[in-house]
Each structure stands twice: as C-alpha cells, then as structure tokens.
Motif scaffolding. Structure first.
Motif, PDB file in Angstrom:
ATOM      1  N   GLU A   6      -0.145   6.104   0.898  1.00  0.00           N
ATOM      2  CA  GLU A   6      -1.382   5.351  -0.096  1.00  0.00           C
ATOM      3  C   GLU A   6      -1.888   6.260  -1.125  1.00  0.00           C
ATOM      4  OE1 GLU A   6      -3.094   1.930  -0.542  1.00  0.00           O
ATOM      5  OE2 GLU A   6      -2.284   2.121   0.909  1.00  0.00           O
ATOM      6  N   ARG A 311       6.424  -1.104  -2.951  1.00  0.00           N
ATOM      7  CA  ARG A 311       4.425  -0.927  -2.373  1.00  0.00           C
ATOM      8  C   ARG A 311       3.683  -1.437  -3.194  1.00  0.00           C
ATOM      9  NH1 ARG A 311       0.909   2.639   0.992  1.00  0.00           N
ATOM     10  NH2 ARG A 311       3.066   3.416   1.966  1.00  0.00           N
ATOM     11  N   ARG A 315       1.571  -4.822  -3.123  1.00  0.00           N
ATOM     12  CA  ARG A 315       0.242  -4.496  -3.658  1.00  0.00           C
ATOM     13  C   ARG A 315      -0.515  -5.428  -4.275  1.00  0.00           C
ATOM     14  NH1 ARG A 315      -1.913   1.128  -3.896  1.00  0.00           N
ATOM     15  NH2 ARG A 315      -3.888   0.114  -4.150  1.00  0.00           N
ATOM     16  N   GLU A 343       5.471   5.740   7.200  1.00  0.00           N
ATOM     17  CA  GLU A 343       4.536   5.456   6.498  1.00  0.00           C
ATOM     18  C   GLU A 343       4.262   3.782   6.245  1.00  0.00           C
ATOM     19  OE1 GLU A 343       3.188   8.626   3.967  1.00  0.00           O
ATOM     20  OE2 GLU A 343       2.769  10.202   5.794  1.00  0.00           O
ATOM     21  N   PHE A 344       5.894   4.060   5.585  1.00  0.00           N
ATOM     22  CA  PHE A 344       6.220   2.704   4.350  1.00  0.00           C
ATOM     23  C   PHE A 344       6.042   1.212   6.021  1.00  0.00           C
ATOM     24  CE2 PHE A 344       8.764  -0.308   3.249  1.00  0.00           C
ATOM     25  CZ  PHE A 344       8.116  -0.765   1.903  1.00  0.00           C
ATOM     26  N   PHE A 347       3.142   0.368   7.304  1.00  0.00           N
ATOM     27  CA  PHE A 347       2.093  -0.616   5.756  1.00  0.00           C
ATOM     28  C   PHE A 347       2.184  -1.406   6.306  1.00  0.00           C
ATOM     29  CE2 PHE A 347       2.900  -1.778   1.485  1.00  0.00           C
ATOM     30  CZ  PHE A 347       1.810  -2.254   0.909  1.00  0.00           C
ATOM     31  N   GLY A 350       1.317  -3.555   9.264  1.00  0.00           N
ATOM     32  CA  GLY A 350      -0.364  -4.030   8.959  1.00  0.00           C
ATOM     33  C   GLY A 350      -0.129  -5.203   7.875  1.00  0.00           C
ATOM     34  N   TYR A 358      -3.483  -2.786   2.482  1.00  0.00           N
ATOM     35  CA  TYR A 358      -2.782  -2.340   2.447  1.00  0.00           C
ATOM     36  C   TYR A 358      -2.328  -1.790   4.019  1.00  0.00           C
ATOM     37  CZ  TYR A 358      -5.148  -3.079  -2.076  1.00  0.00           C
ATOM     38  OH  TYR A 358      -6.129  -4.088  -3.230  1.00  0.00           O
ATOM     39  N   GLY A 359      -2.696  -2.249   3.868  1.00  0.00           N
ATOM     40  CA  GLY A 359      -1.709  -1.405   5.661  1.00  0.00           C
ATOM     41  C   GLY A 359      -2.523  -0.287   5.888  1.00  0.00           C
ATOM     42  N   ARG A 360      -4.055   0.231   5.619  1.00  0.00           N
ATOM     43  CA  ARG A 360      -4.758   1.176   6.233  1.00  0.00           C
ATOM     44  C   ARG A 360      -4.981   0.403   7.535  1.00  0.00           C
ATOM     45  NH1 ARG A 360      -8.889   1.281   1.631  1.00  0.00           N
ATOM     46  NH2 ARG A 360      -7.726   1.878  -0.347  1.00  0.00           N
TER      47      ARG A 360
END
Length: 360
Positions: A6, A311, A315, A343-344, A347, A350, A358-360
């Motif tokens: 992020e 990403r 977003r 990680e992507f 995201f 999510g 934002y897939g947090r």
C-alpha cells in the motif's frame, strides 16, 4: 496499519502527480517565468527525490527522468543567447527563464551527488537561487556514471566506449554560459527516450485523426515509468473516451504485452548462462549471479512496477477490474514467488470480497 504494498502504491501515485506537475509547469515557466513557477519546480523535484530515496539509485524508476532533465537543461543553457549576469528583480518579482533552469539543474545535480536531502529541507527557492545563480558556482558533475547505470539496467541502449579520454565530459552549464567544445563526443549522449515528448504529441494527434495507427503503439509501450505515466494520464483525462475509444481493451492488451516482455526477461537469463558456459575458466561469473542479474531481478522490477500501475487503476476506478481479471490472475499465479505479488493478491481478494476498497 498500511502494508508495504500500500505504501508503494501511495508513493507511485504521488510520484506520478509530481511528474505530471513538472511536465506542465516546465512549459509555463519557459513562456512566463516567475518565482511561483520556480517554487513549484524545486518543491516537486525535491519531493520526487525524497519519497524515492530509499530505492537504490540504479533501480530508481526516476533516474532516467533526472538524467534526461539534466541533458535537456544543459542543452537549453548551452544554446541560449549569452547575456551578462544581472540579479533578479525581487521588487517586481521578475526572474529569467534561464535562472529557473540553472536552479533546477543545480538542485538535481546536488541531490544525485550528495544523496543527502537534509541539506535542502529548510532552503527556500530564493536561497537556492542565491546558491546556484548568484554565486555562479562551477560544478564538476559527471553525468557518465548515471548514464552507465541506465545502460547496465538495459534502460538505455549501450554504446561503445569513447576513444577520446574526455568523450564523456558534459558541456559547461554555468550561468555565464562559458564556451564549450564543438566536439560531439563531449556532449551528453541522447537517450532512446529523448523523443518521447514529441511522440506523445504525435500519438495524441493520431488518436483523433487515425486511432487505428495510434492504439497499437499504446498497447506495445515498454514497462517504464514514462509509459505508465502516459497511460494513466490518458485514463484520468478520459482522452480515449473523448475519441470514442474504449480504454479497457487498450489496457488489457498493454498488460498482456507487458507480461510477454516480463517472461522474456526470464528467458534472457538462459542466454546469459549460455554465454558464461563458453567463457574461459578464469571467468568469475557464477550461475547464480547470472540468474539474479539478468533474470529474476529484471523480472521482479518489471512486475513490481506493473503491480503498482494496476493497483492505481483499480483504486481510482480508471479501469474495471473485470476488464483485466485474467491478466491479474496470470500475474498472481506466474509470479507468486515475488512478495509484492502475494500482497497484491491479498489486496485483490479484499476488493472482491468487499473487505475494503484498498484491501487493508
């Protein structure tokens, strides 16, 4: 807590904004120079370096921007009419365009040489003006090492080593515009991206007049920051839609092209191994070195840049995720060994699962 991916996305997004601002204000400063324009330029250049300073310089996606800016400004200063130095009139806020070039040039060189942003943190544009214009300091900056970094990373095409000892010297760029040699070998070598600005103007015209010739060029751009920046700008400004062009297939085709390029980067390591196998026994290059230097490192850099681009698209709702779903899946499966890909993937899951935009 915002994850590393992020943070990278935020840095990439801010970097694109800074780069776009610099591109726009440069023309404005040339046509109507002002202290306000100088302030915007030096603040953007400083911020651009600051937020990307943790990336090793040879891998920094903005190294080509700084090198090309130095080349362009040095050329402008060397061809501009020679005038006697006169301090800027601070009473009526006038400043010459060449003074803006000198300050910007001096700041970029100082940042690249010192790698120390702290020395400029508290300096105002007027203080930078005093440092680089009023003092008329001569610098000993050598652009050669930075060009070689770009060549070694295959961003610039390699050229034969010069035969003359001073062939890599750069033209003098002092405010007094000292005379320089006419020897072409002493001028900075133009990069293969030096015509990119002209190409952008041309392709924007052809998007309107003959889109069938322009769109294939958009889908075959290299995986470079300048290309991703241009594509993002086209989407943000809805340039394609204004010409009745659906942006989704363009972006999908570009990502497919980028994935083919990335796959070829991995194949190039095999070529490197073949060449090392035929080298003499005294060669020190190992199999692992070949894989890292010519295979996985190149692939990792390309994939990370591509992920940040995708990403950013998601977003900002610039392209629907369904339009590039299969390309996303290919990245997540083929390059799962890259941490940023994992990680992507989280995201994306999510976003798909409604657990947060934002897939947090």
């Amino acid at each position: 807590v915002v994850g590393g991916g992020e943070k990278d996305a935020d840095t990439f997004e801010e970097s694109l904004k800074l780069k776009n601002t610099l591109d726009g204000i440069e023309e404005e400063a040339g046509a109507s120079p002002s202290w306000e324009a100088l302030s915007v330029i030096v603040n953007c250049e400083f911020r651009l370096y600051f937020i990307n300073q943790d990336t090793p310089l040879r891998n920094n996606p903005f190294l080509s921007h700084w090198v090309e800016t130095i080349q362009r400004l040095q050329n402008q200063l060397s061809t501009a009419p020679t005038t006697e130095y006169a301090p800027a009139n601070t009473d009526n806020e006038r400043i010459a365009d060449r003074d803006i070039w000198v300050v910007r040039l001096g700041l970029i060189k100082a940042l690249l040489q010192s790698r120390n942003v702290a020395q400029f943190t508290d300096k105002s544009p007027r203080q930078l003006y005093k440092d680089f214009v009023e003092s008329q300091q001569k610098d000993s900056f050598d652009l050669g090492p930075y060009i070689r970094m770009l060549e070694e990373e295959d961003i610039y095409e390699r050229t034969p080593e010069p035969t003359e000892p001073h062939a890599r010297d750069n033209p003098a760029t002092t405010h007094q515009n000292n005379s320089t040699s006419n020897n072409d070998a002493q001028r900075p070598r133009p990069s293969k991206l030096s015509d990119f600005q002209q190409w952008k103007k041309d392709v924007l015209t052809r998007l309107k007049t003959s889109p069938e010739t322009a769109t294939p060029e958009l889908t075959h751009l290299p995986i470079e920051l300048s290309s991703l920046d241009f594509l993002t700008t086209l989407l943000q400004e809805q340039t394609l839609q204004s010409h009745n062009i659906d942006p989704a297939p363009i972006i999908s085709d570009y990502i497919q092209h980028a994935l083919r390029l990335t796959e070829q980067m991995g194949e190039s390591s095999s070529a490197g191994l073949a060449s090392s196998a035929s080298a003499g026994l005294g060669a020190t290059t190992s199999v692992e070195d070949q894989l890292v230097d010519h295979g996985r490192e190149a692939q990792t850099r390309a994939v990370k840049l591509l992920l940040l681009f995708i990403r950013n698209l998601i977003r900002k709702d610039l392209v629907g995720m369904e339009a590039i779903y299969f390309e996303i899946q290919e990245i997540c499966v083929r390059y799962v060994w890259i941490r940023e890909v994992r990680e992507f993937r989280a995201f994306i899951e999510g976003v798909e699962g409604g657990e947060g935009r934002y897939g947090r």
